[in-house]
Design a protein around this motif. Structure first.
Motif, PDB file in Angstrom:
ATOM      1  N   ILE D 175       0.828  -1.205   0.000  1.00  0.00           N
ATOM      2  CA  ILE D 175       0.000   0.000   0.000  1.00  0.00           C
ATOM      3  C   ILE D 175       0.865   1.259   0.000  1.00  0.00           C
ATOM      4  O   ILE D 175       0.602   2.221  -0.706  1.00  0.00           O
ATOM      5  N   PRO D 204      -7.329   9.077   4.179  1.00  0.00           N
ATOM      6  CA  PRO D 204      -8.294   9.030   3.075  1.00  0.00           C
ATOM      7  C   PRO D 204      -7.711   8.372   1.835  1.00  0.00           C
ATOM      8  O   PRO D 204      -8.424   7.701   1.101  1.00  0.00           O
ATOM      9  N   LEU D 205      -6.423   8.547   1.628  1.00  0.00           N
ATOM     10  CA  LEU D 205      -5.824   7.997   0.424  1.00  0.00           C
ATOM     11  C   LEU D 205      -5.643   6.485   0.510  1.00  0.00           C
ATOM     12  O   LEU D 205      -5.726   5.791  -0.488  1.00  0.00           O
ATOM     13  N   PRO D 208      -9.366   2.880   0.976  1.00  0.00           N
ATOM     14  CA  PRO D 208      -9.882   1.732   0.234  1.00  0.00           C
ATOM     15  C   PRO D 208      -9.013   0.504   0.459  1.00  0.00           C
ATOM     16  O   PRO D 208      -9.521  -0.608   0.634  1.00  0.00           O
ATOM     17  N   ALA D 209      -7.695   0.720   0.471  1.00  0.00           N
ATOM     18  CA  ALA D 209      -6.802  -0.409   0.693  1.00  0.00           C
ATOM     19  C   ALA D 209      -6.973  -0.975   2.094  1.00  0.00           C
ATOM     20  O   ALA D 209      -6.905  -2.181   2.307  1.00  0.00           O
ATOM     21  N   ILE D 211      -9.696  -1.034   3.795  1.00  0.00           N
ATOM     22  CA  ILE D 211     -10.898  -1.872   3.775  1.00  0.00           C
ATOM     23  C   ILE D 211     -10.518  -3.259   3.271  1.00  0.00           C
ATOM     24  O   ILE D 211     -10.964  -4.275   3.800  1.00  0.00           O
ATOM     25  N   GLY D 212      -9.646  -3.277   2.260  1.00  0.00           N
ATOM     26  CA  GLY D 212      -9.160  -4.553   1.747  1.00  0.00           C
ATOM     27  C   GLY D 212      -8.456  -5.357   2.833  1.00  0.00           C
ATOM     28  O   GLY D 212      -8.717  -6.545   3.004  1.00  0.00           O
ATOM     29  N   LEU D 215     -11.000  -6.761   5.266  1.00  0.00           N
ATOM     30  CA  LEU D 215     -11.704  -7.914   4.700  1.00  0.00           C
ATOM     31  C   LEU D 215     -10.826  -9.155   4.762  1.00  0.00           C
ATOM     32  O   LEU D 215     -11.265 -10.239   5.146  1.00  0.00           O
ATOM     33  N   PHE D 216      -9.584  -8.941   4.384  1.00  0.00           N
ATOM     34  CA  PHE D 216      -8.628 -10.021   4.339  1.00  0.00           C
ATOM     35  C   PHE D 216      -8.407 -10.590   5.743  1.00  0.00           C
ATOM     36  O   PHE D 216      -8.468 -11.792   5.962  1.00  0.00           O
ATOM     37  N   PHE D 218     -10.301 -10.382   8.334  1.00  0.00           N
ATOM     38  CA  PHE D 218     -11.486 -11.057   8.827  1.00  0.00           C
ATOM     39  C   PHE D 218     -11.601 -12.449   8.223  1.00  0.00           C
ATOM     40  O   PHE D 218     -11.850 -13.431   8.926  1.00  0.00           O
TER      41      PHE D 218
END
Ligand SMILES: Nc1ncnc2c1ncn2[C@@H]1O[C@H](COP(=O)(O)OP(=O)(O)OP(=O)(O)O)[C@@H](O)[C@H]1O
Ligand SMILES: Nc1ncnc2c1ncn2[C@@H]1O[C@H](COP(=O)(O)OP(=O)(O)OP(=O)(O)O)[C@@H](O)[C@H]1O
Ligand SMILES: [Mg+2]
Ligand SMILES: [Mg+2]
Lengths: 390, 327, 333, 293, 333
Positions: D175, D204-205, D208-209, D211-212, D215-216, D218
């Motif tokens: 990232i 903010p930049l 999105p990553a 969040i990835g 998810l990963f 979890f």
């Protein structure tokens, strides 16, 4: 009582039934918290996490490892009501009528008793301190798919018969798998073991060679480890012959797939399980543990197990809890008078059928050896890894 | 490259007293100059501390126990706390004598390495392609997240259940075989679809492609589109652009994904076991067998050997691309 | 109280082996407008970044008034910088980019947006307030970056080529705005530029750098009228550096007189040359002449003069100048 | 070029489609087989079609307690996710500069990936046994009702973290790879404190990553077995419970369970996405303030 | 065979609601040098990117010789572009950046590096060949980007503000190099710039854009001598746009005569104004005058003239011009 009576019960899910937990609660007020794990994990947890359970349900042959580790504590026979009524199959390796049965391997009698509560040395004969209070036992043999084999099977030798290339399976617990192989070796007359459950290094080499050759020629479809795997392999037709547990055969049959728990002339490989208490259990908790074990031996649970195709540890109490026609079918080898149902209500056998392998005496009388851990276990395991890598 | 990632300037604190015009009383004495210009932000080590602590307590300490145990003796039923190389020597038993034949441990590692390589290569190609699609062809962030979720959801159905479903899919009477026989592609069911190297690799690819996608995707979205345009402009074909611009720029992602896949496959025994019908040897499987036999010292020794072998591979990988330097 | 001066003392920046800024000494008086000029790669950006605190100092000091700020973090220096590459926040709209520093100070939303809108207006970007940086043209981005640097009301404003991407209209307009702002605030502006025009128009102090060193610093007029070195003479533009018997000297391009080579030699010193190129420049015409031995001479003629004798490339030409226009130089470049 | 999609897009989209199909292959089998008739087995052919096994599942007939395990796993998963995201982000930031022990931490993280999970798990179990022993040897008030320090949120959490953190850290490398440091310089220059710079520019930049990563993390925790097996204490997580369950259940009920979990996942995701969409729409109506606290 | 012309037909670019390029028609003849000028944000970059094929076309066509290349991929167009933001490959050294397109063509390593070294030399970047772009100053990066675009020997070269970050020396030098290169290759160059100087010096065809439309296209001299609109007159610079009774007209700044307001009115038309600012510009002085009612007038005086009557800001002044210098405009801006 002030504190709720709770027991954390470690074991495999196969042996844990909600019905039993419900009944215990009704009868004694004890809440059973099942900790369900796989066979391997039961033993590992006993060794590494003695504080994570109160009572464990495990197999006799594992005791050779578990007892010296010192995480279990022996149970006092004096506090077990039915202690003296425990079947002699377990305590003495003989049938109730006194007939001796095979005691090759880790026969329960060899590891059931110790000298004192905290002793880690096995006693040669019966004492009042038991490492494991038996609950159930059985004799294993080959399960076959008669519809796919289409001829009678009568010997362990068939397991490695090239006719079934790619359609045979073995149990993936090295110490047991090798014994199945030993049955084959003896059946084919290649060697006669002094004790199939306690081989010499040379015997291990020989047996492994037989296995390795079979593996290399593609004899095995897969090795199974869990109850469901053995069922799925057979039911899906991936294998047609493999060593099996009796209830697994029943499970295959209940799907309408023909499957036979085939009695063989060389006899059975037997096993037994029971309860042990964690050394961390003391005081009130210990009393609850004894209360539970006593309840378990008092009949209802025994009958419940018998109806699944196992044998219970205290036969008289179980008999009292079963219908006579059931007893006749399961224990005496007689044709079923009525339809035979499993505890959950599924139909197991239609009226008129008989149980594979006949009566209790016929079955247990033909035990050739017991599941075991050998003295040369370390060597054997290394050889097993070699076999897998071959 | 960001300036923050630059090493603090080596010449940052020269013997500045020498500066003839360090004249002002208020001027801080040079000795007090904090290293670099990050004195004001939480120091880096403090930021790394929480993670460091977790690892120290729950990995390094237990691992130390494991390493110690690997040098202990054992008998049938217990570990004997006395120093010995037994677990190691036995593991490598015959390795020298049997040359040029391979001993068990070497054979096992060769098998493992082969599996590892196949899985790595396949997941890399698939993972790269998927990432490429997500990063360069999916235009909105929302859509990217939705598609990523779509790929994640299957993993929320327990692997235990998914594993079981391979039999009805790939088995002798499974969907695939039925489809193939019906279509007349084969006349007898394919045996190698299940309980074979093929099925092991298939399951690995199924499980771990996403481990490639995540890091590669993250490197890729950071590539300035103008660079791709510049490459096309220079007459590069799609492939050339891919190879000369996209691949070098997402190397760190590729290496990280590779680390994931390689390490997991090296240590795996569950997938190899279930999908290989328990008949395929792997480095992890040796350990499992030993553990299940409650032979902790040899299991520990094998774990140490595996750790060393894999670290070797990873070190080689990070030699190719120093992912920490590329930040 | 008198506002503080900014002083660079033996300031040095090394990147590995490269010496980007080589022990420069410079004093910028309070409230003055300083322009940094110099060829590409001479160390202007590096100097600016060291003043702002974005680059570690390899040696020397930055002193602001009584305080040595060499080691202070950027936020504590009272500097505001506009980056050569703009460094706009890609996730924020123009107005939020400009309002960023006010937000950091805790100014409430309405107030900071109003102020940011003013600044955008100043740079003629008011209609683009809600756009993201990626949706702007190069010049528009540059103006947002400028507005963002100016809103902070700092004590020193550092501008790295703030007007390079703008059209001349806008550039002139912004130039006036910058100067007015600087006068109003009475603070130091340090402005990197390549345009002598800009420097001439804005600077109280023009600094010409070369290879990491300061070649000459002074008021623009000083520099133009008395370049100390050939480099400065050339760089400031409009001069020809010629080699005389007494060393190098400079003559302004608009002081050269050109005549047909065949014509009689004019008064004063001179030389013969060949026209190499003719560039039409609107109000005047610029001729590049080949003075022989690779020396190049630039002459600027106004249109009527040129139209009177329209030289073509290749024409031989007689160049002459009056002794009064000769300016001796310290060293040749 | 005209506005529109390139052929490469369709090719890649097709590839992606195939990959998704491959991913969902087992899921589809599970889905289909969960509708087996009451006499049906766990493999093809279908023996009638019914919702019998869902009914069975609903009754919960005789199986181990899936419901409680589900919630335990969910809670654990969420905590693991949170900790992973926070710790990894911090460490990721740290790695953009130099600090002592950088290399050590990196290799330890890698090692944590390599050492077979079961070994790590055993190690943690042993460690907690030592802790238990120490506590029990301690004064009475401490050891009175004490049984064990093992538990879902002690040893269990630790075991999961040794698994998810290395992933988190390495993804952070990806990232922050070529993250434009000038943006942070600009923020600092504009008077942002380090925290503000992080909060308003970096976060903010990379959001999105992140969040990835969440998810990963979890997913890793949710499906974790080997590390939990020895370190979870007496409360099993969902996968452990399921694993135990599969050893005994030999009916399509297990597929019905699989279908149900997937269905629930889809519903949860759909609701979440819908929520986000609604929120965005609302934000748009009320004028956006990107980066607002 | 005649080389092909480049023709833009009704070319349009929309970003959502914004119309960046609004149906422009332009024909650039084979082998000519075209400069695009216009205020920031008028659509120059967008036009260039559409020609290069990096931006989808919202409407209209790009025709090159007989072929409509609107839908061709960039690599197939024979164009080479230099990006306003440079777009250098961060993982490649300068020389590898420049050699990139040769590598793509399969030129072997030694040959392509030799050629790239030549190009770097052309842009005075030879010593920096092995540096990574991140290790270069802004102007150095720009030069590498320029070299990279020029090495391909394409059929059309597109340059987006290629010299904006360079010092005047280098800029003039590069300008000469660019022109020479274009002449030698005989291909089309399209060059976006803000500098009239540059356009004047380079362009065969200068195109002035405004708000996505072409305001006027023609040779630089044409534009300077006959601006069609007030916008062009202003933009091309050096003009004052004044309002007369017969509509708007332009007068060149250097044709204005200034006198003390008190002095007798000079011949010809004129008006009264107040000096607002005085900018010293080296060879000349530029005065900004307030013509009343917000109108602004620029007057350029040469130094001697100025020194004769050195106006100060605030001085009233009489502005006059001769009728011959008046140029009528089509429409007011
Ligand atoms: N991606 C985009 N989305 C929306 N609007 C855009 C986008 N790119 C450019 N624009 C707008 O289109 C118009 C033309 O932009 P373009 O980049 O072509 O201008 P330019 O003439 O190159 O200006 P400059 O000289 O400042 O570089 C500008 O108003 C700009 O704001
Ligand atoms: N990170 C770096 N590593 C190595 N050298 C560098 C680095 N940054 C700059 N340089 C070198 O330092 C010198 C000065 O760079 P600087 O950016 O200060 O130049 P500049 O005067 O701003 O030039 P320009 O007008 O082109 O922007 C240049 O030669 C450049 O190549
Ligand atoms: Mg610079
Ligand atoms: Mg532009």
């Amino acid at each position: 009582s002030a504190e709720p009576k709770v027991l954390r019960y470690l074991g495999t899910a196969v042996n844990q039934s909600a019905d039993i937990a419900k009944k215990v609660k009704e009868d004694t007020g004890i809440t059973i918290e099942y900790v369900a794990v796989t066979t391997d994990d039961v033993t590992k947890r006993v060794i590494t996490q003695p504080n994570s359970y109160d009572i464990v349900d495990t197999e006799y042959f594992a005791l050779k490892k578990l007892v010296p580790a010192g995480n279990l504590k022996a149970m006092n026979g004096k506090k077990i009501k039915e202690y003296d009524n425990i079947t002699p199959v377990i305590t003495k390796c003989e049938l109730p009528d006194g007939t001796k049965i095979g005691d090759q391997g880790t026969a329960p009698k060899k590891v059931m008793f110790v000298e004192g509560e905290h002793s880690t040395k096995f006693a040669p004969g019966m004492t009042e301190w038991a490492t494991l209070i038996p609950t159930t036992y059985n004799a294993d043999t080959l399960g076959i798919r008669p519809d796919l084999i289409k001829r009678p099977i009568s010997s362990w030798a068939e397991l490695l018969n090239p006719e079934f290339k790619g359609k045979a399976a073995l149990l993936n617990i090295p110490s047991i798998g090798i014994m199945d192989a030993a049955m084959v070796v003896e059946a084919t007359g290649q060697h006669k073991y002094a004790d199939k459950g306690n081989m010499t290094k040379a015997e291990i080499d020989l047996t492994m060679k037989v296995l390795t050759d079979a593996k290399k020629s593609g004899q095995f479809r897969a090795f199974w480890k869990d109850f469901n795997e053995s069922v799925n392999l057979m039911a899906s037709g991936e294998t047609v012959i493999q060593s099996m547990w009796s209830p697994a055969v029943t499970a295959v049959k209940s799907k309408g797939i023909p499957c036979v728990f085939q009695p063989l002339k060389e006899g059975y490989r037997s096993w037994a399980t029971g309860f042990a208490v964690s050394k961390a259990v003391t005081g009130m908790k210990e009393d609850v543990a004894y209360e539970f074990v006593n309840w378990f031996l008092s009949g209802w649970a025994g009958a419940y197990l018998n109806r699944q195709g196992y044998y219970s540890a205290v036969l008289p109490t179980a008999k009292a809890a079963m219908e006579p026609y059931e007893w006749a079918f399961w224990m005496e080898g007689k044709p079923a008078e009525k339809d035979i149902h499993a505890p959950d209500g599924t139909l197991l056998e239609k009226a008129g059928n008989t149980r594979d392998g006949g009566s209790f005496d016929q079955r247990m009388g033909k035990v050739a050896c017991w599941n075991a851990i050998m003295d040369e276990n370390d060597y054997m395991v290394r050889k097993w890894n070699e076999f897998i890598a071959a | 490259m960001s300036h923050t990632a630059r090493p603090t300037d080596a010449g940052g604190a020269p013997a500045a007293g020498a500066s003839p015009a360090a004249p002002l009383a208020a001027a801080a004495p040079r000795a007090a100059r904090p290293r670099g210009r990050h004195g004001w932000a939480p120091p880096a080590w403090l930021q790394a501390m929480p993670m460091g602590l977790v690892f120290a307590l729950f990995f390094v300490l237990p691992l130390a126990l494991v390493v110690v145990v690997s040098f202990w003796d054992y008998n049938d039923y217990e570990i004997l706390p006395s120093f010995t190389f037994r677990s190691y020597t036995e593991t490598f038993e015959g390795c020298y004598d049997q040359l040029p034949g391979l001993c068990t441990i070497f054979k096992t590692y060769v098998t493992t390495a082969e599996l590892c390589f196949a899985v790595w290569a396949i997941t890399l190609v698939i993972g790269f392609t998927i990432s490429y699609f997500l990063a360069f062809h999916v235009r909105s962030l929302t859509m990217q997240i939705v598609l990523a979720l779509l790929c994640t959801i299957p993993f929320w159905t327990s692997n235990v259940i998914r594993m079981i479903s391979w039999i009805p899919l790939l088995g002798r009477n499974g969907l695939v075989n039925q489809a193939l026989t019906h279509a007349g592609v084969v006349d007898a069911p394919l045996e190698w679809l299940l309980y074979s190297r093929f099925s092991v690799i298939l399951a690995f690819v199924h499980l771990f492609t996403f481990f490639m996608v995540i890091p590669i995707f993250n490197s890729m979205v950071r590539i300035d589109r103008r660079l791709i345009e510049a490459a096309y402009d220079a007459g590069a074909s799609g492939w050339q652009t891919l190879w000369n611009v996209v691949v070098p720029l997402c190397k760190p992602g590729i290496v990280i994904g590779s680390i994931f896949v390689v390490t997991i496959v090296m240590g795996d025994f569950v997938t190899v076991g279930v999908m290989g019908g328990q008949q395929i040897a792997s480095a992890g499987k040796i350990i499992e067998t030993r553990l299940n036999a409650l032979q902790f010292p040899p299991a520990a020794a094998n774990a140490v050997i595996l750790l060393a072998a894999t670290l070797l591979i990873i070190t080689a990988l990070t030699k190719v691309v120093d992912i920490r330097k590329e930040l | 109280m008198r506002k503080p001066d900014l002083e660079l003392i033996q300031l040095t920046k090394r990147y590995g082996d490269t010496v980007a800024v080589d022990a420069i000494d410079l004093k910028i008086e309070a409230g003055s407008y300083c322009c940094l000029l110099g060829p590409s790669g001479c160390g202007k950006t590096s100097t600016l970044r060291m003043i702002a605190g974005h680059e570690t100092v390899s040696g020397g000091d930055v002193v602001f008034g009584p305080a040595n700020i060499t080691d202070l973090p950027p936020a504590k220096r009272g500097t505001a910088m506009m980056f050569q590459s703009y460094a706009l926040f890609p996730h924020l709209s123009c107005i939020d980019n400009v309002a960023f520093s006010l937000k950091m100070k805790g100014v409430d939303r309405a107030a900071r947006r109003a102020r940011a809108a003013e600044m955008l207006d100043l740079v003629a970007m008011a209609p683009y307030g809600e756009r993201l940086p990626a949706q702007l043209s190069g010049g528009q981005q540059q103006r947002v970056a400028l507005a963002r640097a100016l809103i902070t009301e700092p004590q020193i404003v550092l501008l790295d080529e703030p007007l390079s991407a703008l059209d001349p209209f806008l550039r002139t307009r912004m130039r006036v705005e910058l100067k007015a702002l600087q006068r109003r605030l009475g603070i130091i502006f340090v402005h990197v530029t390549h345009s002598q025009d800009e420097a001439m128009a804005l600077a109280d102090l023009a600094v010409i750098m070369k290879d990491g060193r300061i070649e000459q610093a002074g008021s623009p007029r000083e520099l133009f009228n008395a370049p100390r070195t050939a480099f400065v003479a050339k760089f400031i533009g409009g001069h020809n550096v010629l080699q005389g018997p007494a060393g190098a000297f400079a003559v302004r391009a608009d002081r050269l007189r050109l005549g047909r080579a065949a014509a009689s030699p004019s008064a004063g010193p001179g030389l013969a040359a060949v026209v190499r190129s003719v560039e039409y420049q609107g109000t005047f015409v610029q001729l590049t002449l080949d003075g022989g031995a690779g020396s190049e001479i630039t002459a600027t003629l106004d249109e009527p003069t040129f139209d009177a004798t329209p030289f073509q490339p290749g024409d031989p030409v007689a160049v002459s100048w009056s002794e009064a226009d000769v300016h001796r130089l310290a060293s040749a470049a | 070029m005209r506005e529109g999609r390139s052929p490469a897009f369709y090719l890649l989209a097709a590839f992606f489609g195939l990959y998704v199909l491959f991913l969902y292959g087992p899921m589809i089998v599970i889905f289909v087989l969960s509708f087996q008739g009451p006499q049906g087995g766990m493999t093809f052919p279908m023996n009638g079609a019914s919702v019998h096994w869902f009914a069975k599942l609903w009754e919960g007939g005789g199986i181990v307690d899936i419901g409680a395990a589900f919630w335990r796993s969910l809670e654990l998963g969420l905590v693991v996710t949170l900790v992973t995201v926070v710790f990894s982000t911090l460490a990721g930031l740290a790695y953009r500069r130099k600090f002592r022990g950088q290399a050590v931490l990196f290799y330890v993280a890698i090692a944590s990936l390599i050492v077979p999970s079961i070994v790590t798990s055993l190690g943690i179990a042993l460690l907690f046994r030592l802790i238990d022993a120490a506590v029990k040897a301690g004064p009475d008030w401490m050891s009175g009702t004490y049984t064990t320090a093992l538990g879902l949120f002690t040893s269990g959490l630790a075991a999961h973290l040794t698994w998810t953190l290395p992933f988190g850290l390495l993804i952070m490398f990806a990232i922050f790879n070529r993250f434009d440091g000038r943006l942070e310089e600009a923020a600092r220059d504009l008077g942002a404190t380090p925290w503000q710079g992080f909060r308003h520019v970096v976060l903010p930049l990379i959001l999105p990553a992140l969040i990835g990563v969440a998810l990963f993390g979890f997913t890793l925790s949710w499906d974790e077995i080997a590390r939990s097996s020895q370190a979870i204490g007496s409360d099993n997580t969902l996968p452990l419970q399921l694993q135990a369950l599969t050893t005994t259940v030999t009916t399509p009920m297990i597929y019905a369970l699989g279908t149900t979990t997937t269905g629930v996942s889809f519903v949860v995701i759909a609701i979440a996405l819908l929520g986000i969409a609604l929120l965005r729409a609302r934000q748009k109506r009320h004028g956006s303030d990107a980066g607002k606290a």
